[in-house]
Structures are given as structure tokens and as C-alpha cells.
Design a protein around this motif. Structure first.
Motif, PDB file in Angstrom:
ATOM      1  N   TYR A   9       3.108   1.797  11.271  1.00 12.48           N
ATOM      2  CA  TYR A   9       2.444   0.320  11.179  1.00 12.48           C
ATOM      3  C   TYR A   9       2.644   0.042   9.999  1.00 12.48           C
ATOM      4  O   TYR A   9       3.448  -1.332   9.909  1.00 12.48           O
ATOM      5  CB  TYR A   9       1.095   0.662  12.028  1.00 12.48           C
TER       6      TYR A   9
ATOM      7  N   ALA B  91       5.139  -7.328  17.816  1.00 11.22           N
ATOM      8  CA  ALA B  91       4.577  -6.913  19.448  1.00 11.22           C
ATOM      9  C   ALA B  91       4.312  -5.228  18.700  1.00 11.22           C
ATOM     10  O   ALA B  91       3.206  -4.988  19.591  1.00 11.22           O
ATOM     11  CB  ALA B  91       5.637  -6.743  20.635  1.00 11.22           C
ATOM     12  N   PHE B  92       5.146  -4.819  18.077  1.00 11.20           N
ATOM     13  CA  PHE B  92       4.844  -3.045  17.661  1.00 11.20           C
ATOM     14  C   PHE B  92       3.502  -3.413  16.971  1.00 11.20           C
ATOM     15  O   PHE B  92       2.195  -2.180  17.182  1.00 11.20           O
ATOM     16  CB  PHE B  92       6.596  -2.495  16.883  1.00 11.20           C
ATOM     17  N   CYS B  93       3.203  -3.515  15.605  1.00 12.92           N
ATOM     18  CA  CYS B  93       2.111  -3.927  15.306  1.00 12.92           C
ATOM     19  C   CYS B  93       0.745  -4.004  16.283  1.00 12.92           C
ATOM     20  O   CYS B  93       0.100  -3.320  15.870  1.00 12.92           O
ATOM     21  CB  CYS B  93       2.198  -4.658  13.850  1.00 12.92           C
ATOM     22  N   LYS B  94       0.820  -5.209  17.130  1.00 14.44           N
ATOM     23  CA  LYS B  94      -0.099  -5.251  18.251  1.00 14.44           C
ATOM     24  C   LYS B  94      -0.463  -4.642  18.604  1.00 14.44           C
ATOM     25  O   LYS B  94      -1.663  -3.989  18.914  1.00 14.44           O
ATOM     26  CB  LYS B  94      -0.286  -6.423  18.532  1.00 14.44           C
ATOM     27  N   GLN B  95       0.533  -3.836  19.432  1.00 13.35           N
ATOM     28  CA  GLN B  95       0.606  -2.414  19.858  1.00 13.35           C
ATOM     29  C   GLN B  95      -0.023  -0.948  19.628  1.00 13.35           C
ATOM     30  O   GLN B  95      -1.313  -0.837  20.194  1.00 13.35           O
ATOM     31  CB  GLN B  95       1.823  -2.315  20.663  1.00 13.35           C
ATOM     32  N   LYS B  96      -0.032  -1.188  18.610  1.00 14.63           N
ATOM     33  CA  LYS B  96      -0.215   0.085  17.046  1.00 14.63           C
ATOM     34  C   LYS B  96      -1.840  -0.154  17.078  1.00 14.63           C
ATOM     35  O   LYS B  96      -2.710   0.740  17.369  1.00 14.63           O
ATOM     36  CB  LYS B  96       0.518   0.104  15.908  1.00 14.63           C
TER      37      LYS B  96
ATOM     38  N   THR C 228      -4.133  -1.959  18.110  1.00 18.35           N
ATOM     39  CA  THR C 228      -4.593  -1.881  20.069  1.00 18.35           C
ATOM     40  C   THR C 228      -5.196  -0.218  20.421  1.00 18.35           C
ATOM     41  O   THR C 228      -6.264  -0.585  20.668  1.00 18.35           O
ATOM     42  CB  THR C 228      -4.174  -2.528  21.299  1.00 18.35           C
ATOM     43  N   ALA C 229      -4.149   0.227  19.643  1.00 17.58           N
ATOM     44  CA  ALA C 229      -3.720   1.609  20.255  1.00 17.58           C
ATOM     45  C   ALA C 229      -5.518   2.248  19.269  1.00 17.58           C
ATOM     46  O   ALA C 229      -6.026   2.904  19.539  1.00 17.58           O
ATOM     47  CB  ALA C 229      -2.683   2.402  20.346  1.00 17.58           C
TER      48      ALA C 229
ATOM     49  N   GLU D  73      -7.908   0.284  17.639  1.00 17.04           N
ATOM     50  CA  GLU D  73      -9.076   0.089  17.741  1.00 17.04           C
ATOM     51  C   GLU D  73      -9.438   0.891  19.559  1.00 17.04           C
ATOM     52  O   GLU D  73     -11.237   0.725  19.586  1.00 17.04           O
ATOM     53  CB  GLU D  73      -9.140  -1.206  18.942  1.00 17.04           C
ATOM     54  N   ASP D  74      -8.934   1.095  20.288  1.00 15.99           N
ATOM     55  CA  ASP D  74      -8.910   1.690  21.875  1.00 15.99           C
ATOM     56  C   ASP D  74      -9.461   2.917  21.282  1.00 15.99           C
ATOM     57  O   ASP D  74     -10.601   3.519  21.600  1.00 15.99           O
ATOM     58  CB  ASP D  74      -8.400   2.326  22.844  1.00 15.99           C
TER      59      ASP D  74
END
Length: 85
Positions: free
Chosen positions: A16, A52-57, A59-60, A62-63
Motif C-alpha cells: 500500500y 483502486a489498489f489502495c482502496k482494495q488494500k 478495505t481488506a 478494515e474488514d
């Protein structure tokens, strides 16, 4: 031989932090107004891929935090219930 846009030709960073640094540098370059017109689209596509890569990381992570928080709340509740019996 045709060249691929940077978003598909250049692999995404491993972390990230690396992606965020590259994205910040890209934004600074674009904001400077010095990017040639023929590179603008490729730069924009690379920026979109990095975002998009940063957002996906994020989100992961946060989950994972939600899972840890829900698990720790259940443990705390069970410990209190056991102490009261």
C-alpha cells in the motif's frame, strides 16, 4: 510492436505504501502541467489503477479490524458473564 499503457504494462506495487507514494508522485506530476498530452491518458489510467489498489488494500484491512473487534467484544462479554456466575 504496440506498447501497452502503464496500467497494464507495469505491475502494481507490492505494498500500500509503495502504491500511495507512486500515486502521490503521479498526482504532483500531473498537477504541474508539464505532462505531455500523449502521456496524460496513460498517467490517468495508472493513477486509477493505483487508486483502486489502495482502496482494495484499505478495505481488506478494515474488514480484518471489524472481525477482530467483533471477536474481542464476544470474548469480553463471555469473560464478564463467566465472572458473574
Amino acid at each position: 510492436m504496440s506498447s501497452l499503457p502503464p496500467s497494464t504494462a507495469t505491475p502494481l506495487p507490492d505494498t500500500y505504501e509503495e502504491a500511495l507514494t507512486e500515486l502521490e508522485n503521479l498526482v504532483q506530476t500531473l498537477e504541474s502541467g508539464q505532462t505531455p498530452l500523449d502521456e496524460l491518458l496513460a498517467s490517468y489510467q495508472r493513477g486509477a489503477a493505483l487508486l483502486a489498489f489502495c482502496k482494495q488494500k484499505l478495505t481488506a484491512v478494515e474488514d480484518q479490524i471489524r472481525v477482530l473487534e467483533s471477536g474481542s467484544q464476544g470474548i469480553g462479554t463471555r469473560a464478564l458473564e463467566e465472572d458473574n456466575t
